[in-house]
Design a protein around this motif. Structure first.
Motif, PDB file in Angstrom:
ATOM      1  N   GLN A 199       0.835  -1.201   0.000  1.00  0.00           N
ATOM      2  CA  GLN A 199       0.000   0.000   0.000  1.00  0.00           C
ATOM      3  C   GLN A 199       0.874   1.256   0.000  1.00  0.00           C
ATOM      4  N   ARG A 200       0.296   2.343  -0.469  1.00  0.00           N
ATOM      5  CA  ARG A 200       1.021   3.604  -0.567  1.00  0.00           C
ATOM      6  C   ARG A 200       1.146   4.270   0.801  1.00  0.00           C
ATOM      7  N   ASN A 251      -2.960   6.072   6.978  1.00  0.00           N
ATOM      8  CA  ASN A 251      -2.306   4.880   6.446  1.00  0.00           C
ATOM      9  C   ASN A 251      -2.987   3.570   6.800  1.00  0.00           C
TER      10      ASN A 251
END
Length: 863
Positions: free
Chosen positions: A544-545, A837
């Protein structure tokens, strides 16, 4: 646990990261790790559902702790001697972790100097043992004051002559069995505290050899009882010592029915194992407790005894040996269960000219009268009154006793070690041995030597990444973390290699499959009323970014705020309780104690007064829009910080305010940073409309309140630029304040308010403030320190966060509250990072802590 995944916090301070994560997810972290029991106490109070590990993060096995569960998030917040190491202070030996700034310690130059900073870090551990010393546990890089033995062949004698090098500082891991470490043989004299009369009836005794003999006996086998109605000194003895003690304790004979000053009356009664002598004297009980401690495991040697005349030292030692020791030929030996007392006795014996030794004996079960009893560890202190020169293993030179180092052992562990910085000499006495300060890498330390191991805790993140592979790792540190690099031999960063070690750390995370990004974030940008700026690193391996949350706040005069894109910074005033009073800086300590029943240090130091004056000029007198707190009155307080140690004791206690009785007051707070360097005329502070500057582990912020009285152009025909002829306000401080302001603003040096005022010109308008067309004159200035609750609010902790009591309802010390706050992460930042996040974890609203208060009836009220 959320979605079957763990959230782990290796936290620092008061648990700001855990609180922020809970603000985001609504759930407590699953596991929290910290080596400090006091930190665990506060964390457990506010996060009762978390599993706590009170140990070094290096000692925690990630695989065992996680028990096979996957880890969604692991947070790391870093916190050089081990906890419990005794340092010789002006009050005697004291654990290094309990030492605070402003205290005095003995240095290698045999003088008392102030502690200017307290430090701690993660470092490699080493144990050093020496002749007559059970060993010191410290970091491998900590410097010791040493001499090195040299062997030179003598052809005439056909053997080796021993010579010694000049004294020098040598790091712990470089020491060997050819080195000698030093212990102080003498120290700068400290005035001996006299007995005080708690009331008019109590008798006092002179400080002489008789009293010191009694003190020695009390330390050995005495105890005391102190209540509101009773104050007794109790000396116990075996049957064979009864007659001896009767004679010795009759040194203060009573001549009348009641004891007078210089007299004592002892009562005796038989007990099963011997005899017991008691006397009533509140002043004696308090003096013995204050100077020599109370209870067997807390007895100690006061520092003033180390510099006292030899007659008093001999008297004390005779009294102590008569109870807890014995003499066999020329060998003197004593035993105690108090570590403070053991090293105090050793240091005292060394100042008396003896080469004293300390031995540590582990506790073992003993059979007493048919029952097995667990006993505490014992310290034995031993020396010879006379030593054959052929067998002497120590020598004295330059007022230092030098004794050989026997053994050094690097344990392979990384532990938390403590350290202190000391004014001028940068040295202190650790368990009888002279050591040097070993400073670590922090912005506050400027260009001074750094320690190679200070970033050691960062490597633990790699260990967790390799063993349990958290999906996301977050790490917080000081801004300089990215400059982490090797040091030269002088323990200073090599400029050409700045950031080398940091880049290696990032590279190893990437080698483990993590994407890594890092930024510096300012807490004020996320709605926290503090300008605290910290380095944050995010690493994730789930594909994931990495997302950095957009700031939500900005300075009030910024374009973002003008365009409505962000909210203005949250001012410090939102967390300040303006109902808490401040005592006048012009009142004496006696007046403050009489009015409010509290202690206050007065007079304030000149530099403190200068800062107050500069703050008044910037934030009150020359401020076109002073901060108005209460409409209808004119009170103008501001917050400042002070770095003068003579007011350091006041930094940890509230100082109530003196009200002037005038109805025209306004409050305009300002902030002055305690530890930043400023030029002579620079103001160390800020207005309270702005976020508070970084809060550290010491309460360095003080609220200064100047009270303004309405200035009337009365029928006296007096020009407002001239001093007032008559003071009509009630406090009576008007002339004092004006004199003080004129001198400080005109000369920058100040003058005593009792001295004649320097020439006042007609143009002088200092102390005159115009608010909305109305002139006001300063009539009083109050000063108090910020309360811990206010500091926690400025750090962004929820209002319901419990800081004054722990989960057992036991009071949490004020000093520990402040320390936990300064070391903590500002919760809104980890909250924002987790929401950005790990949104899949953010499913619930945080439930506030249950508030419990104790009413006057003793009943508990829940809210």
């Amino acid at each position: 646990m959320i979605n079957g995944e763990l959230v782990i916090d290796s936290f620092a301070g008061g648990g700001g990261a855990s609180t922020g994560i809970e603000l985001a997810t609504g759930v407590s972290v699953d596991i929290a790790i910290n080596h400090d029991p006091e930190a665990i106490r506060m964390h457990k109070t506010n996060h009762p559902n978390t599993k706590h590990y009170c140990e070094s993060i290096w000692d925690v096995d990630p695989v065992k702790v996680c028990e096979g569960y996957p880890v969604a998030l692991a947070w790391f917040s870093p916190d050089c001697f081990e906890r419990g190491t005794l340092i010789l202070t002006e009050t005697g030996y004291k654990p290094i972790e309990e030492i605070t700034e402003g205290e005095y310690v003995l240095t290698h130059k045999m003088r008392w100097r102030k502690v200017t900073a307290t430090l701690q870090s993660q470092r490699d551990e080493i144990i050093i043992k020496g002749y007559g010393h059970p060993g010191i546990v410290c970091s491998t890089g900590h410097p010791f004051y040493t001499k090195t033995r040299r062997e030179v062949w003598n052809n005439k004698k056909r053997n080796y002559d021993h010579t010694y090098s000049e004294a020098k500082w040598k790091r712990a891991k470089e020491l060997n069995d050819m080195d000698y470490w030093g212990a102080p043989v003498k120290c700068e004299e400290i005035p001996i505290p006299q007995m005080e009369k708690p009331n008019g009836k109590t008798v006092v005794l002179p400080i002489d050899e008789r009293l010191l003999w009694l003190a020695g006996r009390y330390v050995g086998d005495g105890w005391s009882r102190l209540t509101t109605t009773r104050a007794e000194v109790v000396i116990t003895c075996g049957k064979k010592d009864i007659e001896y003690l009767k004679t010795k304790l009759d040194m203060w004979k009573r001549t009348g029915k009641r004891c007078r000053d210089g007299e004592l009356s002892w009562a005796f009664r038989n007990v099963r194992t011997g005899g017991q002598f008691t006397c009533n004297s509140r002043s004696l009980v308090k003096w013995l407790r204050n100077e020599f401690g109370h209870l067997a495991n807390k007895k100690k040697i006061p520092a003033w005894l180390l510099g006292a005349p030899i007659e008093l030292k001999n008297a004390f030692m005779d009294g102590y040996i008569s109870s807890d020791g014995h003499i066999s030929g020329t060998i003197v030996e004593a035993t105690t269960i108090s570590k403070k007392l053991a090293y105090g006795l050793r240091t005292l014996a060394v100042t008396m000219g003896y080469s004293a030794m300390v031995y540590f004996v582990e506790s073992n079960g003993r059979i007493i009268e048919g029952r097995e009893v667990n006993t505490k560890p014992i310290y034995k202190i031993k020396w010879r009154e006379e030593i054959d020169s052929k067998h002497k293993q120590t020598f004295t030179e330059d007022d230092i006793l030098w004794s050989p180092i026997r053994e050094t052992t690097e344990t392979g562990k990384t532990e938390t070690f403590y350290n202190i910085s000391v004014d001028e000499d940068e040295s202190y006495i650790a368990e009888g041995i002279i050591v040097h300060n070993c400073k670590h890498f922090s912005k506050a330390k400027g260009g001074k030597p750094k320690d190679k191991s200070i970033r050691g805790l960062a490597w633990v993140a790699l260990r967790w990444a390799a063993k349990v592979r958290p999906r996301v790792i977050m790490l917080e540190n000081v801004e300089e973390f990215k400059t982490w690099g090797p040091l030269n031999r002088g323990h200073r960063p090599i400029k050409a290699k700045q950031g080398v070690t940091f880049r290696k750390f990032v590279s190893q995370l990437q080698d483990l499959g993590y994407q890594v990004e890092y930024q510096e974030l300012v807490a004020a940008d996320y709605g926290v009323p503090t300008m605290r700026k910290r380095f944050f690193l995010i690493a994730r391996c789930d594909g994931q970014r990495i997302i950095w949350p957009e700031p939500t706040h900005a300075p009030a005069d910024s374009q973002e705020v003008a365009a409505g894109l962000r909210k203005p910074y949250v001012g410090a005033y939102t967390q300040i309780d303006f109902t808490i009073p401040c005592p006048s800086i012009f009142d004496t300590a006696e007046e403050i104690k009489e009015k409010y029943g509290i202690k206050a240090v007065r007079p304030l130091a000149p530099k403190t007064m200068e800062r107050i004056a500069r703050g008044l000029r910037k934030f009150v007198i020359d401020n076109p829009e002073p901060f108005i707190v209460e409409p209808g009155s004119v009170r103008v307080p501001y917050i400042m910080c002070n770095n003068e140690n003579n007011v350091g004791a006041s930094l940890e206690r509230p100082l109530p305010t003196i009200t002037t009785g005038n109805r025209n007051f306004v409050v305009a707070p300002t902030l002055i940073q305690y530890h930043s360097e400023t030029s002579k005329d620079e103001v160390r502070g800020q207005g309270i409309e702005e976020p508070i500057m970084t809060v550290d582990a010491s309460n360095r912020y003080g609220l200064v309140a100047s009270f303004l009285s309405k200035f009337y152009k009365s029928g006296t025909g007096q020009d407002v630029r001239e001093p007032l002829h008559t003071v009509t306000c009630s406090p009576g401080h008007f002339g004092e304040v004006r004199a003080y302001l004129i001198k400080y603003y005109g000369q920058g040096t100040g003058q005593d308010i009792n001295e004649p005022l320097d020439t006042v010109t007609a143009q002088d308008r200092f102390g005159l403030v115009t608010i909305q067309g109305t002139d006001y004159q300063i009539v009083d200035i109050g000063l108090r320190m910020l309360e811990p609750k206010e500091l926690y609010g400025c750090q962004g902790f929820p209002d319901d966060y419990i800081i004054d009591r722990d989960y057992t309802w036991k009071t949490y010390p004020r000093s520990e509250q402040v320390k936990r706050c300064g070391n903590a992460v500002c919760p809104p930042i980890p909250a924002a990072l987790v929401k950005a996040n790990l949104p899949e974890l953010c499913r619930e609203e945080r439930k506030p802590n249950l508030r419990i208060s104790e009413e006057q009836t003793g009943q508990l009220r829940f809210a």
